[in-house]
Design an enzyme around this catalytic site. Structure first.
Site, PDB file in Angstrom:
ATOM      1  N   TYR A 155       0.089  19.212  -3.546  1.00  8.72           N
ATOM      2  CA  TYR A 155       0.041  20.099  -2.378  1.00  8.72           C
ATOM      3  C   TYR A 155      -0.107  21.586  -2.709  1.00  8.72           C
ATOM      4  O   TYR A 155      -0.031  22.413  -1.824  1.00  8.72           O
ATOM      5  CB  TYR A 155       1.267  19.877  -1.487  1.00  8.72           C
ATOM      6  CG  TYR A 155       2.603  19.987  -2.195  1.00  8.72           C
ATOM      7  CD1 TYR A 155       3.189  21.225  -2.409  1.00  8.72           C
ATOM      8  CD2 TYR A 155       3.273  18.849  -2.639  1.00  8.72           C
ATOM      9  CE1 TYR A 155       4.415  21.329  -3.040  1.00  8.72           C
ATOM     10  CE2 TYR A 155       4.489  18.945  -3.285  1.00  8.72           C
ATOM     11  CZ  TYR A 155       5.063  20.185  -3.484  1.00  8.72           C
ATOM     12  OH  TYR A 155       6.266  20.285  -4.131  1.00  8.72           O
ATOM     13  N   ARG A 161       8.919  28.798  -6.557  1.00  5.92           N
ATOM     14  CA  ARG A 161       9.435  27.626  -7.266  1.00  5.92           C
ATOM     15  C   ARG A 161       8.364  27.174  -8.252  1.00  5.92           C
ATOM     16  O   ARG A 161       7.370  26.574  -7.851  1.00  5.92           O
ATOM     17  CB  ARG A 161       9.724  26.523  -6.238  1.00  5.92           C
ATOM     18  CG  ARG A 161      10.596  25.395  -6.742  1.00  5.92           C
ATOM     19  CD  ARG A 161      10.549  24.238  -5.764  1.00  5.92           C
ATOM     20  NE  ARG A 161       9.282  23.527  -5.852  1.00  5.92           N
ATOM     21  CZ  ARG A 161       8.673  22.902  -4.847  1.00  5.92           C
ATOM     22  NH1 ARG A 161       9.231  22.878  -3.651  1.00  5.92           N
ATOM     23  NH2 ARG A 161       7.515  22.295  -5.012  1.00  5.92           N
ATOM     24  N   HIS A 196       9.888  20.333  -6.528  1.00  2.00           N
ATOM     25  CA  HIS A 196      11.080  20.442  -5.669  1.00  2.00           C
ATOM     26  C   HIS A 196      12.281  19.806  -6.375  1.00  2.00           C
ATOM     27  O   HIS A 196      13.348  20.403  -6.492  1.00  2.00           O
ATOM     28  CB  HIS A 196      10.827  19.765  -4.330  1.00  2.00           C
ATOM     29  CG  HIS A 196      12.064  19.520  -3.528  1.00  2.00           C
ATOM     30  ND1 HIS A 196      12.801  20.541  -2.986  1.00  2.00           N
ATOM     31  CD2 HIS A 196      12.696  18.366  -3.206  1.00  2.00           C
ATOM     32  CE1 HIS A 196      13.845  20.019  -2.352  1.00  2.00           C
ATOM     33  NE2 HIS A 196      13.812  18.711  -2.475  1.00  2.00           N
TER      34      HIS A 196
END
Lengths: 325, 376
Positions: B282, B269, B273
């Site tokens: 993160y 990805r 998100h």
């Protein structure tokens, strides 16, 4: 008319619809060769075979989730969740998926399915196999809810539920499975959302559902000996909720007692009485009372369980209090 | 622990396991003993056009959200090959059940790309017809669609629509995070024991929001299938040719009655998100750069150039067409009418409801009362 048991009526009600409509299929644990742990699917597997009666693994989410997917192919699945307590195991599908498909597709997809489940206490099955949880489903717009009290209503309401394009949760009461009543004729259908007057009376209206209908009737018999004539309304369904029948009865009796097995806190009777307070306040001559389950888990001990669930004695006591007004 | 230390340092489980690849990041065709594709030049150019178009439309949707025109958007950036490859492998009779990120598959199904934007703009109570388009609704509750797909597959099995070359098959899309959900595992069990014609297409994009693959599994995800009793295969999810070939084969197995397959499309990805997420909290930039070098579109362009199948004029026209489509999409989104307030009461129950009808009337009367008083 011949008599039949409530449990026989479940199997008969499903079988009648399966004979009429080849798109009706059943799925659930132990519903096939075992014919149901409550013997509510006796004869189905023998008559319709494994292509229409699907014995499944023990997985409530998958039973109800797969029923939804199968309904999208044009089938009319009748899914069984063995104990209604286990609705909690598949709640995502009943709360988030099934009742919202139609809304979220702008009316383009319907999932005409039925979830049947054995509900309620009185048999000493303990805290996780005895709950009356019809109020859980009552919180979810998009579901319909039926809860029959007699064998004839089991057949009539199952017919309506299976034929309905709405998803319907049918609460069969464990404590009523052994009860008997007249077998209805072929073609018997009870429309969803049509309450029945189980007993006529002029002094007080007792609103009941499923197992509390016989409790209310028993109370009414005793009260009659004391000269109080109770009218007993069997709601039959919570969604749609037939408040017209309730309000019309109150116009005659002016007193209301709701008898419900689910806990007082959050029980469906709260909605019934709030509608009466809103739309029928002027019909009342006395406070409204609810006789409901205590707000505790169901105890395993028979003697304790009997105290948690509504009884005819409690109904009689409450009606006696209202008579003073 | 500092934030940098909290970001993952070790490679994810199974990073060293081979996958099916037919096109390398450098645009070289490679062969595989079990899988191949037989595309002519037109078809390869068509795949390139699909990839560029879905990326462009996705970028436009992200931009619209940033400008306050959409409530939220889940970008597919980086996953174009997995989606276009699998989406183009579907036959018209096949049914797909997406997550909320399958904009590329939706495009391949021929659905107007404005429809998901209407949903995320909140002006629409439902877009495409899932049955007519053979593409389910965007499913927000993680993993639930795998059971819908399995039940659908059991339904077409019951109806005898499986077992021939013209048979139907079902594909369920989900991500690496969903493999931790109980219902996904239950769908594997049901699909297995009923031999349901369903392909489980897991786009492993390495993150479930912020949770890395290490939080979902200790084994490569495709290997989970063996425990359920059906084949699992890992494919290079940034390789549109391999994604197509592997999906096509799995769908054909399903339609012929050979039951389910789990495909793990190994991808990344590249974006957040959703537009509500900040992935720099993160994950490290070097990891993103590493995946940038495996871009799914660049490798197809290299292939077309290497084999002399397209010239600069073609690439320019694809870019220009995609831009034009994106501009059109933007204009149409901005012109979407707000829904009539009473629409909130529509479609709760198929045959209506006395209670909801009463609520609608009450609501309409309340609104009308303002008009009567001179309007506010």
């Amino acid at each position: 008319m011949a008599d039949m048991t409530y449990r026989e009526a479940v199997a008969e009600g499903i079988a009648r619809e399966m004979r009429l409509d080849p798109t009706v299929v059943c799925l659930g644990e132990d519903i096939g060769a075992a014919e149901g742990v409550f013997k509510t699917t006796v004869g189905l597997f023998k008559e319709f075979g494994p292509t229409r009666v699907w014995d499944t693994p023990i997985s409530e989410q998958a039973i109800v989730g797969a029923a939804m997917g199968a309904a999208m192919t044009g089938l009319r699945p009748v899914a069984e969740i063995m104990f209604s307590d286990f609705l909690a195991c598949c709640w995502d599908y009943l709360a988030n998926e099934i009742p919202k498909v139609r809304y979220m597709t702008g009316g383009q997809v319907t999932v005409p399915l039925v979830v049947r489940t054995a509900n309620g206490g009185g048999l000493g099955f303990g805290a996780q196999h005895s709950q009356a949880v019809e109020n859980w489903a009552f919180t979810v717009p998009g579901l319909k809810i039926a809860a029959p009290s007699t064998p004839a209503d089991v057949i009539g309401l199952l017919a309506a539920a299976i034929r309905s394009d709405d998803p319907v949760v049918v609460f069969e009461h464990k404590g009523l499975f052994a009860s008997r009543g007249p077998a209805p004729p072929a073609g018997h259908v009870v429309p969803l959302g049509q309450a029945s007057i189980a007993r006529q009376g002029r002094d007080v209206t007792l609103v009941a559902l499923a197992s509390t209908v016989p409790i209310a009737l028993q109370a009414a018999e005793t009260l009659a000996a004391d000269g109080i004539e109770a009218e007993v309304i069997d709601l039959r369904c919570l969604v749609p909720l037939d408040m017209r029948t309730v309000l019309e009865s109150l116009a005659r009796t002016s007193r209301l007692v709701v008898v419900e097995e689910n806990p007082y806190q959050g029980g469906w009777g709260a909605t019934v009485v709030s509608i009466v307070a809103d739309e029928g306040f002027e019909l009342l001559d006395a406070p409204i009372r609810r006789v409901a389950g205590e707000c505790v888990p169901l105890p395993f001990a028979d003697s304790l369980e009997a105290q948690v669930i509504p009884t005819a004695a409690r109904v009689i006591d409450v009606v006696g209090q209202l008579a003073a007004y | 622990m500092t934030r940098a230390e909290s970001k993952r340092s070790a490679p994810p489980p199974g990073a060293d396991v081979d996958f099916v690849q037919l096109l390398t990041p450098d645009g070289e065709r490679v062969t595989h003993p079990d899988y191949s594709v037989d595309f002519d030049a037109d078809e390869l150019r068509g795949l390139y056009r699909d990839l560029v178009t879905v990326r462009k439309l996705d970028a436009e949707a992200t931009a619209l959200q940033r400008q306050g025109e959409l409530g939220i958007w889940a970008s597919l950036l980086g996953q174009e090959a997995a989606q276009v490859g699998s989406g183009r492998a579907l036959r018209p009779q096949d049914m797909a059940f997406p997550t909320y990120r399958e904009h590329g598959v939706l495009y391949c199904r021929g659905i107007d790309p404005i429809m998901p934007l209407g949903l995320f703009r909140g002006v629409d109570q439902g877009g495409w017809d899932p049955i007519a388009n053979k593409f389910g609704i965007y499913t927000i509750v993680i993993g639930a669609q795998t059971l819908h797909a399995t039940g659908y597959a059991m339904g077409i099995n019951k109806d005898g629509k499986v077992g021939t070359d013209e048979g139907e098959a079902v594909i369920a899309y989900f991500g690496d995070g969903a493999t931790s959900q109980g219902d996904v595992n239950e769908s594997f069990i049901f699909a297995s024991v009923y031999n349901a014609p369903v392909v489980f297409f897991c786009q492993n994009n390495q993150y479930a929001i912020s949770e890395p693959l290490q939080r979902q599994t200790r084994v490569p995800l495709y290997q989970r299938a063996s425990g359920f009793g059906f084949p699992g295969v890992r494919v290079d999810g940034n390789d549109v040719l391999a994604s197509y070939a592997v999906t096509r084969a799995a769908l054909d197995n399903a339609r012929h009655g050979q039951g389910p397959t789990l495909i793990e499309a190994y991808t990344y990805r590249m974006g957040a998100h959703t537009t509500s997420d900040d992935p720099t909290r993160y994950r490290v930039a070097s990891e993103v750069e590493e995946w940038q070098a495996k871009d799914p579109i660049a490798r197809v362009r290299k292939l077309l150039e290497r084999e002399g199948l397209a010239d600069d004029e073609f690439f320019a026209s694809v870019d220009a067409d995609a831009r034009t489509e994106a501009v059109k999409l933007r204009e149409r989104v901005l012109a979407l009418p707000d829904p009539d307030p009473t629409e909130m009461f529509a479609n709760v129950y198929p045959n209506g409801s006395h209670e909801i009808d009463a609520q609608r009337e009450q609501f309409a009367a309340y609104h009308a009362s303002f008009a009567h008083e001179g309007g506010h």
